[in-house]
Design a protein around this motif. Structure first.
Motif, PDB file in Angstrom:
ATOM      1  N   LEU A 135       0.871  -0.755  -0.090  1.00 33.41           N
ATOM      2  CA  LEU A 135       0.207   0.574  -0.122  1.00 33.41           C
ATOM      3  C   LEU A 135       0.883   1.297   0.476  1.00 33.41           C
ATOM      4  CD1 LEU A 135      -2.742  -0.703   2.334  1.00 33.41           C
ATOM      5  CD2 LEU A 135      -3.393  -1.006   0.037  1.00 33.41           C
ATOM      6  N   GLN A 136       0.513   2.695  -0.516  1.00 33.02           N
ATOM      7  CA  GLN A 136       0.915   3.375  -0.752  1.00 33.02           C
ATOM      8  C   GLN A 136       0.616   4.808  -0.051  1.00 33.02           C
ATOM      9  OE1 GLN A 136       1.568   3.099  -4.843  1.00 33.02           O
ATOM     10  NE2 GLN A 136       3.760   2.658  -5.241  1.00 33.02           N
ATOM     11  N   THR A 137      -0.679   4.621  -0.345  1.00 33.81           N
ATOM     12  CA  THR A 137      -1.073   5.843  -0.282  1.00 33.81           C
ATOM     13  C   THR A 137      -3.016   5.817   0.239  1.00 33.81           C
ATOM     14  OG1 THR A 137      -0.320   6.977  -2.225  1.00 33.81           O
ATOM     15  CG2 THR A 137      -1.594   8.498  -0.819  1.00 33.81           C
ATOM     16  N   ALA A 138      -3.427   6.426   0.711  1.00 38.29           N
ATOM     17  CA  ALA A 138      -4.797   6.304   0.801  1.00 38.29           C
ATOM     18  C   ALA A 138      -5.782   7.951   0.947  1.00 38.29           C
ATOM     19  CB  ALA A 138      -5.081   6.519   2.917  1.00 38.29           C
ATOM     20  N   TRP A 139      -6.207   7.906   0.145  1.00 35.66           N
ATOM     21  CA  TRP A 139      -7.068   9.506  -0.458  1.00 35.66           C
ATOM     22  C   TRP A 139      -8.180   9.038  -0.377  1.00 35.66           C
ATOM     23  CZ3 TRP A 139      -8.484  10.132  -6.511  1.00 35.66           C
ATOM     24  CH2 TRP A 139      -9.057  11.784  -6.527  1.00 35.66           C
ATOM     25  N   ILE A 140      -8.227  10.246   1.091  1.00 31.62           N
ATOM     26  CA  ILE A 140      -9.809  10.120   1.764  1.00 31.62           C
ATOM     27  C   ILE A 140     -10.851  11.424   1.257  1.00 31.62           C
ATOM     28  CG2 ILE A 140     -10.580  10.588   4.214  1.00 31.62           C
ATOM     29  CD1 ILE A 140      -7.081   9.547   4.193  1.00 31.62           C
ATOM     30  N   GLN A 141     -11.660  10.924   1.161  1.00 27.34           N
ATOM     31  CA  GLN A 141     -12.387  12.083   0.600  1.00 27.34           C
ATOM     32  C   GLN A 141     -13.597  12.196   0.991  1.00 27.34           C
ATOM     33  OE1 GLN A 141     -13.257  11.442  -3.383  1.00 27.34           O
ATOM     34  NE2 GLN A 141     -11.633  10.116  -3.597  1.00 27.34           N
ATOM     35  N   VAL A 142     -13.993  13.197   1.808  1.00 28.61           N
ATOM     36  CA  VAL A 142     -14.653  13.619   2.808  1.00 28.61           C
ATOM     37  C   VAL A 142     -16.010  14.714   1.975  1.00 28.61           C
ATOM     38  CG1 VAL A 142     -15.599  14.717   5.005  1.00 28.61           C
ATOM     39  CG2 VAL A 142     -13.500  13.656   4.767  1.00 28.61           C
ATOM     40  N   HIS A 143     -17.663  13.706   1.541  1.00 28.95           N
ATOM     41  CA  HIS A 143     -18.382  14.468   1.053  1.00 28.95           C
ATOM     42  C   HIS A 143     -19.243  15.479   1.690  1.00 28.95           C
ATOM     43  CE1 HIS A 143     -16.223  12.442  -1.999  1.00 28.95           C
ATOM     44  NE2 HIS A 143     -16.891  11.319  -1.567  1.00 28.95           N
ATOM     45  N   TYR A 144     -19.681  16.015   2.121  1.00 33.37           N
ATOM     46  CA  TYR A 144     -20.468  17.311   2.793  1.00 33.37           C
ATOM     47  C   TYR A 144     -21.565  18.248   2.268  1.00 33.37           C
ATOM     48  CZ  TYR A 144     -17.096  21.044   2.965  1.00 33.37           C
ATOM     49  OH  TYR A 144     -16.059  22.044   2.069  1.00 33.37           O
ATOM     50  N   LEU A 145     -22.284  18.387   2.844  1.00 34.86           N
ATOM     51  CA  LEU A 145     -23.192  19.187   1.926  1.00 34.86           C
ATOM     52  C   LEU A 145     -23.872  20.510   2.797  1.00 34.86           C
ATOM     53  CD1 LEU A 145     -25.510  19.718  -0.111  1.00 34.86           C
ATOM     54  CD2 LEU A 145     -27.400  18.482   1.234  1.00 34.86           C
ATOM     55  N   ILE A 153     -25.072  22.701  -1.726  1.00 35.34           N
ATOM     56  CA  ILE A 153     -23.997  22.822  -2.000  1.00 35.34           C
ATOM     57  C   ILE A 153     -23.979  21.596  -2.317  1.00 35.34           C
ATOM     58  CG2 ILE A 153     -22.226  23.901  -3.444  1.00 35.34           C
ATOM     59  CD1 ILE A 153     -23.648  26.524  -2.860  1.00 35.34           C
ATOM     60  N   PRO A 154     -23.165  21.067  -2.461  1.00 35.84           N
ATOM     61  CA  PRO A 154     -22.367  19.717  -2.159  1.00 35.84           C
ATOM     62  C   PRO A 154     -20.803  20.552  -2.422  1.00 35.84           C
ATOM     63  CG  PRO A 154     -22.966  19.313  -4.603  1.00 35.84           C
ATOM     64  CD  PRO A 154     -23.645  20.751  -4.161  1.00 35.84           C
ATOM     65  N   LYS A 155     -20.405  19.872  -1.720  1.00 31.22           N
ATOM     66  CA  LYS A 155     -18.681  20.167  -0.948  1.00 31.22           C
ATOM     67  C   LYS A 155     -17.948  18.866  -0.915  1.00 31.22           C
ATOM     68  CE  LYS A 155     -18.941  24.862  -0.271  1.00 31.22           C
ATOM     69  NZ  LYS A 155     -18.476  25.748   0.756  1.00 31.22           N
ATOM     70  N   THR A 156     -16.269  18.803  -1.600  1.00 33.06           N
ATOM     71  CA  THR A 156     -15.799  17.846  -1.031  1.00 33.06           C
ATOM     72  C   THR A 156     -14.263  17.753  -0.638  1.00 33.06           C
ATOM     73  OG1 THR A 156     -16.735  16.146  -2.333  1.00 33.06           O
ATOM     74  CG2 THR A 156     -14.415  15.870  -1.802  1.00 33.06           C
ATOM     75  N   GLY A 157     -13.926  17.808   0.402  1.00 36.67           N
ATOM     76  CA  GLY A 157     -12.630  17.654   0.771  1.00 36.67           C
ATOM     77  C   GLY A 157     -11.675  16.976   0.552  1.00 36.67           C
ATOM     78  N   HIS A 158     -10.559  16.722   0.392  1.00 39.60           N
ATOM     79  CA  HIS A 158      -9.587  15.371   0.263  1.00 39.60           C
ATOM     80  C   HIS A 158      -7.881  16.250   0.901  1.00 39.60           C
ATOM     81  CE1 HIS A 158     -11.160  15.107  -3.800  1.00 39.60           C
ATOM     82  NE2 HIS A 158     -11.751  16.873  -4.083  1.00 39.60           N
ATOM     83  N   ILE A 159      -8.554  14.111   1.479  1.00 46.26           N
ATOM     84  CA  ILE A 159      -7.077  14.255   2.654  1.00 46.26           C
ATOM     85  C   ILE A 159      -5.983  13.149   1.856  1.00 46.26           C
ATOM     86  CG2 ILE A 159      -6.362  13.906   4.663  1.00 46.26           C
ATOM     87  CD1 ILE A 159      -9.414  15.217   4.028  1.00 46.26           C
ATOM     88  N   ILE A 160      -4.651  13.922   1.554  1.00 42.87           N
ATOM     89  CA  ILE A 160      -3.831  12.350   1.035  1.00 42.87           C
ATOM     90  C   ILE A 160      -2.558  12.064   2.216  1.00 42.87           C
ATOM     91  CG2 ILE A 160      -2.139  11.783  -0.836  1.00 42.87           C
ATOM     92  CD1 ILE A 160      -3.977  13.732  -2.306  1.00 42.87           C
ATOM     93  N   TYR A 161      -3.174  10.723   2.421  1.00 46.31           N
ATOM     94  CA  TYR A 161      -1.991  10.092   3.321  1.00 46.31           C
ATOM     95  C   TYR A 161      -1.248   9.290   2.997  1.00 46.31           C
ATOM     96  CZ  TYR A 161      -0.477   9.398   8.120  1.00 46.31           C
ATOM     97  OH  TYR A 161      -0.029   8.945   9.204  1.00 46.31           O
ATOM     98  N   PRO A 162       0.237   9.420   3.271  1.00 48.34           N
ATOM     99  CA  PRO A 162       1.120   8.608   3.100  1.00 48.34           C
ATOM    100  C   PRO A 162       1.126   7.310   2.926  1.00 48.34           C
ATOM    101  CG  PRO A 162       2.196  10.376   3.554  1.00 48.34           C
ATOM    102  CD  PRO A 162       0.304  10.730   3.614  1.00 48.34           C
ATOM    103  N   LEU A 163       1.181   5.962   2.990  1.00 48.06           N
ATOM    104  CA  LEU A 163       0.984   4.868   3.449  1.00 48.06           C
ATOM    105  C   LEU A 163       2.892   3.688   3.923  1.00 48.06           C
ATOM    106  CD1 LEU A 163      -2.090   3.006   3.053  1.00 48.06           C
ATOM    107  CD2 LEU A 163      -1.142   4.132   4.648  1.00 48.06           C
ATOM    108  N   GLN A 164       3.424   4.490   3.285  1.00 46.97           N
ATOM    109  CA  GLN A 164       4.975   4.442   2.736  1.00 46.97           C
ATOM    110  C   GLN A 164       5.705   5.230   3.054  1.00 46.97           C
ATOM    111  OE1 GLN A 164       5.821   2.192  -0.808  1.00 46.97           O
ATOM    112  NE2 GLN A 164       4.430   0.502  -0.813  1.00 46.97           N
ATOM    113  N   TYR A 165       7.203   5.446   3.728  1.00 48.39           N
ATOM    114  CA  TYR A 165       8.201   6.286   4.439  1.00 48.39           C
ATOM    115  C   TYR A 165       9.809   5.748   3.627  1.00 48.39           C
ATOM    116  CZ  TYR A 165       4.600   8.633   6.094  1.00 48.39           C
ATOM    117  OH  TYR A 165       2.502   9.689   6.617  1.00 48.39           O
ATOM    118  N   PRO A 166      10.909   6.596   2.673  1.00 48.68           N
ATOM    119  CA  PRO A 166      11.726   5.105   2.437  1.00 48.68           C
ATOM    120  C   PRO A 166      12.692   5.933   3.838  1.00 48.68           C
ATOM    121  CG  PRO A 166      11.119   7.547   1.098  1.00 48.68           C
ATOM    122  CD  PRO A 166       9.851   8.010   1.672  1.00 48.68           C
TER     123      PRO A 166
END
Length: 389
Positions: A135-145, A153-166
């Motif tokens: 696994l490399q990345t978790a792309w979390i999408q929070v959909h809120y109205l 108005i529908p909106k989406t917040g995007h959080i990108i969380y890495p699951l691997q660290y060199p």
């Protein structure tokens, strides 16, 4: 005064009132409710089970209006270097309202965020599988109205969380250039949860010597600043839809959303003026590039979708904000000379900002071969070591 004149004055007054009303309407804040990326931690990190916990905030940015949040849900997309057939994920959202308790059934009940106030929520992600090491990345999408003066108005917040660290202790083999050695340094997938200075401390300082130079790509800096937008949040207007057709297909301004992202930064008037003058200069004076000179710096820096590593290939990424302040802060807190650059495989090196002790000639000669790469190398940082070191 005759009735035609009176009628003209009356109609003129009505027209003026309409213009003033429209101007006042456009100044209204609308549904300005923002979701922050929040703070995220590993709760469980095992070979067959991950658990991530994030606490996010919803902030009402309006000055006089309450905004309601009647619906909120979240989903997670996993990016991996291998198949995901046996990997399972579950996401759970818990409201953390300051004046109301969460329901046991997980239902998000409608909530009013008052003027200048915030509310919080917890997002818990469970990931299970026989082996999660790919696994490399978790792309979390929070959909809120949002529900307020502009309707639903529908909106989406995007959080990108890495699951691997060199491993930050591993320094790759250097490459020789005419001005010294360069070391492309691998990092984790940088996100808007990261800080440029902390990233340099983690991956560069273990290998740096006095006098070394660190350069960082302009897109990773912009991503760390949160300067990206999903195309679904853009509504291309008249200007963007029409003039985007006149740009080369390889340009980030050749799509309606790519052009609209520039319009929203610089304004439709400036972009249209730059296009008209640029077209005249190119057709009559045989002078290309005038549009980019007149349309503002972002015209050259915007990366449209497919212009970055996944999952940023789904976003429009702007150029960084106040890059000079970033490099000055890096130097102050790490002691390293620093630059933010835009480099490609065509031997073009653009220096967006550099600490005052750096020579542009050294930077250009060290980076002309594009040691960081433009593919999926994930080496956004380059350490330059000149012979004196």
């Amino acid at each position: 005064m005759g009735w035609p004149i009176l009628l003209g004055v009356f109609l003129g007054a009505i027209a003026l009132l309409v213009v003033l009303f429209e101007w006042q309407f456009r100044q209204r804040p609308g549904n300005q409710l923002e979701l922050t990326p929040g703070e995220w931690t590993w709760d469980i990190q095992q070979t067959n089970r991950y658990r991530l916990i994030g606490e996010l905030e919803l902030i009402n940015r309006t000055r006089r209006l309450e905004i309601m949040v009647p619906e909120l849900a979240a989903e997670v997309k996993l990016l991996s270097s291998g198949p995901l057939d046996e990997v399972r994920s579950h996401i759970h959202v818990t409201p953390l309202h300051p004046d109301a308790s969460a329901r046991a059934d997980g239902y998000w009940f409608g909530y009013i965020v008052k003027v200048g106030k915030t509310t919080r929520l917890k997002v818990a992600i469970e990931i299970t599988g026989p082996d999660l090491s790919q696994l490399q990345t978790a792309w979390i999408q929070v959909h809120y109205l949002t529900y307020g003066p502009e309707g639903r108005i529908p909106k989406t917040g995007h959080i990108i969380y890495p699951l691997q660290y060199p491993d930050p202790q591993i320094l790759p083999k250097g490459r020789q250039t005419s001005v010294g050695d360069v070391f492309p340094i691998r990092t984790h997938l940088l996100t808007n949860l990261d800080d440029p200075v902390e990233m340099v401390k983690r991956y560069v300082l273990p290998h740096a010597k006095p006098g070394d130079i660190v350069t960082i790509g302009e897109t990773p800096i912009a991503i760390m600043q949160g300067r990206m937008r999903h195309p679904s949040t853009l509504k291309p207007g008249w200007v963007a839809k029409r003039i985007c057709y006149y740009f080369l297909p390889t340009s980030s301004l050749a799509t309606a959303c790519g052009m609209q992202s520039l319009v929203e930064v610089e304004g439709a008037g400036r972009v249209l003026f730059a296009f008209i003058v640029g077209a005249i200069a190119k057709a009559i004076l045989r002078k290309p590039g005038v549009f980019y000179q007149l349309a503002g710096e972002q015209a050259r820096l915007i990366d449209d979708v497919t212009g970055s590593l996944p999952p940023y290939d789904q976003f429009i990424v702007y150029g960084p904000e106040n890059p000079q302040a970033v490099v000055d802060r890096i130097q102050k807190e790490t002691g390293l000379s620093a630059a933010i650059v835009d480099v490609n495989d065509l031997k073009a090196v653009k220096i967006l900002a550099a600490t005052r002790d750096l020579s542009s000639n050294i930077l250009e000669q060290a980076l002309i071969s594009n040691p960081a790469g433009n593919a999926d190398e994930q080496t956004p940082v380059v350490l330059i070591r000149t012979p004196k070191n």
